[in-house]
Design an enzyme around this catalytic site. Structure first.
Site, PDB file in Angstrom:
ATOM      1  N   GLU A 129       7.890   3.592  11.060  1.00  0.00           N
ATOM      2  CA  GLU A 129       7.655   3.868  12.483  1.00  0.00           C
ATOM      3  C   GLU A 129       6.366   3.203  12.953  1.00  0.00           C
ATOM      4  O   GLU A 129       6.144   3.048  14.145  1.00  0.00           O
ATOM      5  CB  GLU A 129       7.569   5.383  12.711  1.00  0.00           C
ATOM      6  CG  GLU A 129       8.923   6.053  12.607  1.00  0.00           C
ATOM      7  CD  GLU A 129       8.849   7.568  12.678  1.00  0.00           C
ATOM      8  OE1 GLU A 129       7.743   8.131  12.804  1.00  0.00           O
ATOM      9  OE2 GLU A 129       9.915   8.205  12.575  1.00  0.00           O
TER      10      GLU A 129
ATOM     11  N   GLN B 266       7.780 -15.478  11.847  1.00  0.00           N
ATOM     12  CA  GLN B 266       7.326 -14.400  12.732  1.00  0.00           C
ATOM     13  C   GLN B 266       5.839 -14.488  13.029  1.00  0.00           C
ATOM     14  O   GLN B 266       5.285 -13.613  13.691  1.00  0.00           O
ATOM     15  CB  GLN B 266       7.710 -13.028  12.171  1.00  0.00           C
ATOM     16  CG  GLN B 266       6.969 -12.598  10.932  1.00  0.00           C
ATOM     17  CD  GLN B 266       7.592 -11.346  10.341  1.00  0.00           C
ATOM     18  OE1 GLN B 266       8.706 -11.359   9.830  1.00  0.00           O
ATOM     19  NE2 GLN B 266       6.873 -10.226  10.411  1.00  0.00           N
TER      20      GLN B 266
ATOM     21  N   ARG C   9      -3.363  -5.415   6.758  1.00  0.00           N
ATOM     22  CA  ARG C   9      -4.443  -6.084   7.487  1.00  0.00           C
ATOM     23  C   ARG C   9      -5.769  -5.323   7.401  1.00  0.00           C
ATOM     24  O   ARG C   9      -6.810  -5.901   7.675  1.00  0.00           O
ATOM     25  CB  ARG C   9      -4.057  -6.252   8.959  1.00  0.00           C
ATOM     26  CG  ARG C   9      -2.936  -7.250   9.147  1.00  0.00           C
ATOM     27  CD  ARG C   9      -2.789  -7.695  10.595  1.00  0.00           C
ATOM     28  NE  ARG C   9      -1.968  -8.883  10.683  1.00  0.00           N
ATOM     29  CZ  ARG C   9      -0.668  -8.884  10.997  1.00  0.00           C
ATOM     30  NH1 ARG C   9      -0.071  -7.762  11.274  1.00  0.00           N
ATOM     31  NH2 ARG C   9      -0.006 -10.008  11.045  1.00  0.00           N
TER      32      ARG C   9
ATOM     33  N   HIS D 128       4.013   1.404   2.301  1.00  0.00           N
ATOM     34  CA  HIS D 128       5.236   0.757   1.804  1.00  0.00           C
ATOM     35  C   HIS D 128       5.925   1.635   0.762  1.00  0.00           C
ATOM     36  O   HIS D 128       7.151   1.712   0.710  1.00  0.00           O
ATOM     37  CB  HIS D 128       4.910  -0.582   1.154  1.00  0.00           C
ATOM     38  CG  HIS D 128       4.327  -1.605   2.082  1.00  0.00           C
ATOM     39  ND1 HIS D 128       3.014  -2.002   2.028  1.00  0.00           N
ATOM     40  CD2 HIS D 128       4.892  -2.320   3.089  1.00  0.00           C
ATOM     41  CE1 HIS D 128       2.799  -2.932   2.945  1.00  0.00           C
ATOM     42  NE2 HIS D 128       3.913  -3.137   3.613  1.00  0.00           N
TER      43      HIS D 128
ATOM     44  N   HIS E 172       0.871  -1.179   0.000  1.00  0.00           N
ATOM     45  CA  HIS E 172       0.000   0.000   0.000  1.00  0.00           C
ATOM     46  C   HIS E 172       0.909   1.231   0.000  1.00  0.00           C
ATOM     47  O   HIS E 172       2.146   1.102  -0.041  1.00  0.00           O
ATOM     48  CB  HIS E 172      -0.941  -0.014   1.204  1.00  0.00           C
ATOM     49  CG  HIS E 172      -0.245  -0.288   2.514  1.00  0.00           C
ATOM     50  ND1 HIS E 172       0.645   0.596   3.089  1.00  0.00           N
ATOM     51  CD2 HIS E 172      -0.278  -1.361   3.334  1.00  0.00           C
ATOM     52  CE1 HIS E 172       1.096   0.089   4.214  1.00  0.00           C
ATOM     53  NE2 HIS E 172       0.570  -1.107   4.391  1.00  0.00           N
TER      54      HIS E 172
ATOM     55  N   SER F 213      -2.326  -0.330   6.507  1.00  0.00           N
ATOM     56  CA  SER F 213      -1.819  -1.649   6.874  1.00  0.00           C
ATOM     57  C   SER F 213      -2.420  -2.676   5.928  1.00  0.00           C
ATOM     58  O   SER F 213      -3.584  -2.550   5.525  1.00  0.00           O
ATOM     59  CB  SER F 213      -2.237  -1.986   8.309  1.00  0.00           C
ATOM     60  OG  SER F 213      -2.035  -3.364   8.564  1.00  0.00           O
TER      61      SER F 213
HETATM   62  P1  AMP Z   1       4.969  -5.253   6.414  1.00  0.00           P
HETATM   63  O1  AMP Z   1       4.798  -5.567   4.964  1.00  0.00           O
HETATM   64  O2  AMP Z   1       3.688  -5.053   7.149  1.00  0.00           O
HETATM   65  O3  AMP Z   1       5.930  -6.190   7.100  1.00  0.00           O
HETATM   66  O4  AMP Z   1       5.665  -3.825   6.459  1.00  0.00           O
HETATM   67  C1  AMP Z   1       6.878  -3.600   5.778  1.00  0.00           C
HETATM   68  C2  AMP Z   1       7.433  -2.282   6.198  1.00  0.00           C
HETATM   69  O5  AMP Z   1       6.509  -1.245   5.866  1.00  0.00           O
HETATM   70  C3  AMP Z   1       7.684  -2.169   7.707  1.00  0.00           C
HETATM   71  O6  AMP Z   1       8.902  -1.480   7.914  1.00  0.00           O
HETATM   72  C4  AMP Z   1       6.507  -1.369   8.171  1.00  0.00           C
HETATM   73  O7  AMP Z   1       6.771  -0.638   9.356  1.00  0.00           O
HETATM   74  C5  AMP Z   1       6.295  -0.446   7.009  1.00  0.00           C
HETATM   75  N1  AMP Z   1       4.931   0.084   6.995  1.00  0.00           N
HETATM   76  C6  AMP Z   1       3.787  -0.628   7.103  1.00  0.00           C
HETATM   77  N2  AMP Z   1       2.719   0.190   7.114  1.00  0.00           N
HETATM   78  C7  AMP Z   1       3.206   1.456   7.014  1.00  0.00           C
HETATM   79  C8  AMP Z   1       2.601   2.756   6.984  1.00  0.00           C
HETATM   80  N3  AMP Z   1       1.271   2.908   7.064  1.00  0.00           N
HETATM   81  N4  AMP Z   1       3.405   3.826   6.874  1.00  0.00           N
HETATM   82  C9  AMP Z   1       4.762   3.681   6.795  1.00  0.00           C
HETATM   83  N5  AMP Z   1       5.383   2.478   6.829  1.00  0.00           N
HETATM   84  C10 AMP Z   1       4.617   1.387   6.936  1.00  0.00           C
END
Ligand code: AMP
Length: 285
Positions: A153, A66, A192, A37, A34, A190
């Site tokens: 963050e 994880q 999710r 990312h 999204h 997210s």
């Molecule tokens: P994930 O795919 O959920 O493991 O997230 C991959 C990376 O994207 C991680 O470093 C997350 O912290 C970051 N991330 C996820 N959602 C956001 C968001 N809304 N804003 C900024 N970074 C994000």
């Protein structure tokens, strides 16, 4: 944009890049991408521009280690074609899409555990989660050998733990923190969120409202207990929200705080149906 599907190919391409010159930034993700990312990709590009150029490689790997036994590994959203299109549009240079069998080979006995930070907060709610994160990030660093890596963050404890790990193990990777990107109503983006029912989606911005209130109280000199109570009351007023944890910790090392004297971070974990949402806000006393 190069599509890299195995560890040997990633290593070979990294070697080519080294010979061609320029730095490399890794953006580790689990896919279902999204705009949050994509802001990591943008941050990576900006850093490379400051450094005289180079390449952004995004990894997409839904890391099984994880996820706990009763967590959502099987239901985790996957959309490779959509992800590749978004990364192309965002100016990413390469995508690393390893198989689980490529990352976890039979007979492996070694893992990385950040003993303190990995066991508190979300580490208590999700035993083994941060061990899986620290291990896979170390492996991705060793495979892609980036100069820097971007982390959101939004996953504040993860970011803090990765910084600790890199310092503790002398890993020569600069960690680039990226602010949380949000929907117009304040909900943190997210993967999710897609799994929320329409009713839960409508209710979920309560997290951002609770964080606004907590941040304002801390700025006005409130103690942790008072801010926590106010946050809890806002979340409790939303019947669809099931509070899993509300924590206010030191923003630097996540240690306990009672009266904030330096920045704190408010960390929320709230369930809607079977979807666990997390959000965070740094507050300045
Ligand atoms: P994930 O795919 O959920 O493991 O997230 C991959 C990376 O994207 C991680 O470093 C997350 O912290 C970051 N991330 C996820 N959602 C956001 C968001 N809304 N804003 C900024 N970074 C994000």
């Amino acid at each position: 944009m190069q599509i890299i599907r195995s560890t040997p190919d990633m290593r070979a391409i990294r070697q080519d890049w080294r010979q061609a010159g320029g730095k490399v930034v890794l953006v580790p993700t689990m896919g279902a991408l999204h705009d949050g990312h994509l802001s990591l990709v943008a941050r990576a590009r900006d850093w490379l521009d400051e450094q005289g150029g180079g390449r952004v490689v995004t990894s997409i790997f839904v890391n099984p280690t994880q996820f706990g036994p009763n967590e959502d590994l099987d239901r985790y959203p996957r959309d490779e074609a959509g992800d590749l299109a978004k990364l192309r549009g965002a100016g990413c240079d390469a995508v690393f899409l390893p198989q689980v069998s490529d990352i976890y080979r039979p007979g492996a006995q070694t893992h990385v555990e950040v003993a303190g930070l990995g066991r508190i907060l979300m580490g208590r709610l999700r035993p083994g989660h941060f061990r899986g994160v620290a291990t896979v990030v170390t492996k991705l660093f060793n495979i892609a050998q980036p100069d820097a890596a971007a982390f959101g963050e939004k996953d504040y404890q993860q970011l803090t733990l990765i910084r600790r790990m890199v310092a503790d193990l002398d890993i020569p990777v600069t960690i680039l923190p990226v602010p949380t990107r949000r929907e117009a109503d304040g909900l943190a983006m997210s993967s999710r969120n897609q799994r929320l029912t329409p009713e839960d989606r409508a209710a979920a911005p309560v997290l951002a409202r609770a964080l606004d209130r907590g941040e304002a109280l801390i700025a006005d000199g409130a103690g942790v207990a008072q801010a926590r109570r106010a946050i809890r009351d806002i979340l409790r007023a939303e019947p669809r929200a099931e509070i899993r944890s509300i924590d206010i910790r030191d923003a630097e090392d996540l240690s306990r705080v009672t009266v904030p004297a330096r920045p704190v971070v408010i960390l929320l974990a709230v369930r809607f149906g079977d979807v666990l949402l997390i959000d965070q806000r740094v507050a300045h006393p």
